[in-house]
Design a protein around this motif. Sequence first.
Motif, PDB file in Angstrom:
ATOM      1  N   SER A  18       0.834  -1.197   0.000  1.00  0.00           N
ATOM      2  CA  SER A  18       0.000   0.000   0.000  1.00  0.00           C
ATOM      3  C   SER A  18       0.875   1.255   0.000  1.00  0.00           C
ATOM      4  O   SER A  18       0.590   2.226  -0.699  1.00  0.00           O
ATOM      5  CB  SER A  18      -0.916  -0.011   1.223  1.00  0.00           C
ATOM      6  N   LEU A  19       1.956   1.219   0.772  1.00  0.00           N
ATOM      7  CA  LEU A  19       2.908   2.331   0.798  1.00  0.00           C
ATOM      8  C   LEU A  19       3.524   2.533  -0.586  1.00  0.00           C
ATOM      9  O   LEU A  19       3.608   3.658  -1.077  1.00  0.00           O
ATOM     10  CB  LEU A  19       4.009   2.053   1.827  1.00  0.00           C
ATOM     11  N   GLU A  20       3.911   1.436  -1.216  1.00  0.00           N
ATOM     12  CA  GLU A  20       4.505   1.533  -2.558  1.00  0.00           C
ATOM     13  C   GLU A  20       3.501   2.108  -3.552  1.00  0.00           C
ATOM     14  O   GLU A  20       3.867   2.886  -4.436  1.00  0.00           O
ATOM     15  CB  GLU A  20       5.008   0.164  -3.019  1.00  0.00           C
ATOM     16  N   LYS A  21       2.226   1.740  -3.396  1.00  0.00           N
ATOM     17  CA  LYS A  21       1.198   2.274  -4.287  1.00  0.00           C
ATOM     18  C   LYS A  21       1.042   3.779  -4.076  1.00  0.00           C
ATOM     19  O   LYS A  21       0.917   4.543  -5.037  1.00  0.00           O
ATOM     20  CB  LYS A  21      -0.131   1.555  -4.025  1.00  0.00           C
ATOM     21  N   GLU A  22       1.055   4.226  -2.820  1.00  0.00           N
ATOM     22  CA  GLU A  22       0.982   5.661  -2.524  1.00  0.00           C
ATOM     23  C   GLU A  22       2.168   6.389  -3.156  1.00  0.00           C
ATOM     24  O   GLU A  22       2.022   7.474  -3.705  1.00  0.00           O
ATOM     25  CB  GLU A  22       0.972   5.912  -1.008  1.00  0.00           C
ATOM     26  N   PHE A  23       3.341   5.775  -3.054  1.00  0.00           N
ATOM     27  CA  PHE A  23       4.546   6.389  -3.617  1.00  0.00           C
ATOM     28  C   PHE A  23       4.462   6.500  -5.129  1.00  0.00           C
ATOM     29  O   PHE A  23       4.981   7.447  -5.710  1.00  0.00           O
ATOM     30  CB  PHE A  23       5.791   5.589  -3.223  1.00  0.00           C
ATOM     31  N   SER A  24       3.809   5.541  -5.786  1.00  0.00           N
ATOM     32  CA  SER A  24       3.723   5.602  -7.247  1.00  0.00           C
ATOM     33  C   SER A  24       2.901   6.807  -7.699  1.00  0.00           C
ATOM     34  O   SER A  24       3.058   7.294  -8.812  1.00  0.00           O
ATOM     35  CB  SER A  24       3.115   4.310  -7.807  1.00  0.00           C
ATOM     36  N   LYS A  25       2.044   7.306  -6.811  1.00  0.00           N
ATOM     37  CA  LYS A  25       1.218   8.464  -7.146  1.00  0.00           C
ATOM     38  C   LYS A  25       1.953   9.776  -6.890  1.00  0.00           C
ATOM     39  O   LYS A  25       1.516  10.822  -7.350  1.00  0.00           O
ATOM     40  CB  LYS A  25      -0.076   8.452  -6.330  1.00  0.00           C
ATOM     41  N   LEU A  26       3.047   9.719  -6.115  1.00  0.00           N
ATOM     42  CA  LEU A  26       3.816  10.936  -5.849  1.00  0.00           C
ATOM     43  C   LEU A  26       4.573  11.320  -7.107  1.00  0.00           C
ATOM     44  O   LEU A  26       5.252  10.506  -7.702  1.00  0.00           O
ATOM     45  CB  LEU A  26       4.835  10.693  -4.720  1.00  0.00           C
ATOM     46  N   ARG A  27       4.468  12.577  -7.454  1.00  0.00           N
ATOM     47  CA  ARG A  27       5.110  13.035  -8.678  1.00  0.00           C
ATOM     48  C   ARG A  27       6.581  13.319  -8.421  1.00  0.00           C
ATOM     49  O   ARG A  27       6.942  14.065  -7.523  1.00  0.00           O
ATOM     50  CB  ARG A  27       4.432  14.315  -9.160  1.00  0.00           C
ATOM     51  N   THR A  28       7.417  12.716  -9.229  1.00  0.00           N
ATOM     52  CA  THR A  28       8.836  13.032  -9.181  1.00  0.00           C
ATOM     53  C   THR A  28       9.148  13.795 -10.465  1.00  0.00           C
ATOM     54  O   THR A  28       8.251  14.101 -11.229  1.00  0.00           O
ATOM     55  CB  THR A  28       9.685  11.748  -9.113  1.00  0.00           C
TER      56      THR A  28
END
Length: 184
Positions: A18-28
Amino acid sequence: MDSVLKDCRNKMEKAVSSLEKEFSKLRTGRASTGILEDIAVDYYGTMTPLNQLASISVPDSRTITIQPWDRNAFGSVEKAIMKSDLGLNPVNDGKIIRISIPPLTEERRKELAKLAKRYTEDAKVAIRNIRRDANESLKKMKNSKELTEDEMHKGQDEVQKLTDSFVEKTDQVLETKEKEIMEI
């Protein structure tokens, strides 16, 4: 006891994913289809996930292309992207919608890093709650004479080892994401 440990491991794995999924939504600074994952488009009066009415691809590290399957959806897709709080400006050429990902400012990078830390802290709290639930289950099993005192303590030690390893995993995931965010 094995079922408690197995259940505990599964729940902790879900917390990390779930944490990894949240991170995938963070824009880099890099283009990723993950940032568009939560965008819903008003498609003939129904809110529809963007990925269900268009193909989304990343032709290069700074561009995302969206190709709606229905020509009538172009306007709705553009509106949905503009309404999202991603700060992206879609460009429609009639055949395809292009989104250029601007480089992040230093200030924005720091905000994203803070947000990543907050997501990680939430995941750690979830993992600790799972540990507490597992330990309570073991205590109940001891009280109902399904486990001996020693077996309960052994089980709690295993739960703690699992907790430590998953907390470490969240830290590793955070470290990787922070490097990605701070990369220019």
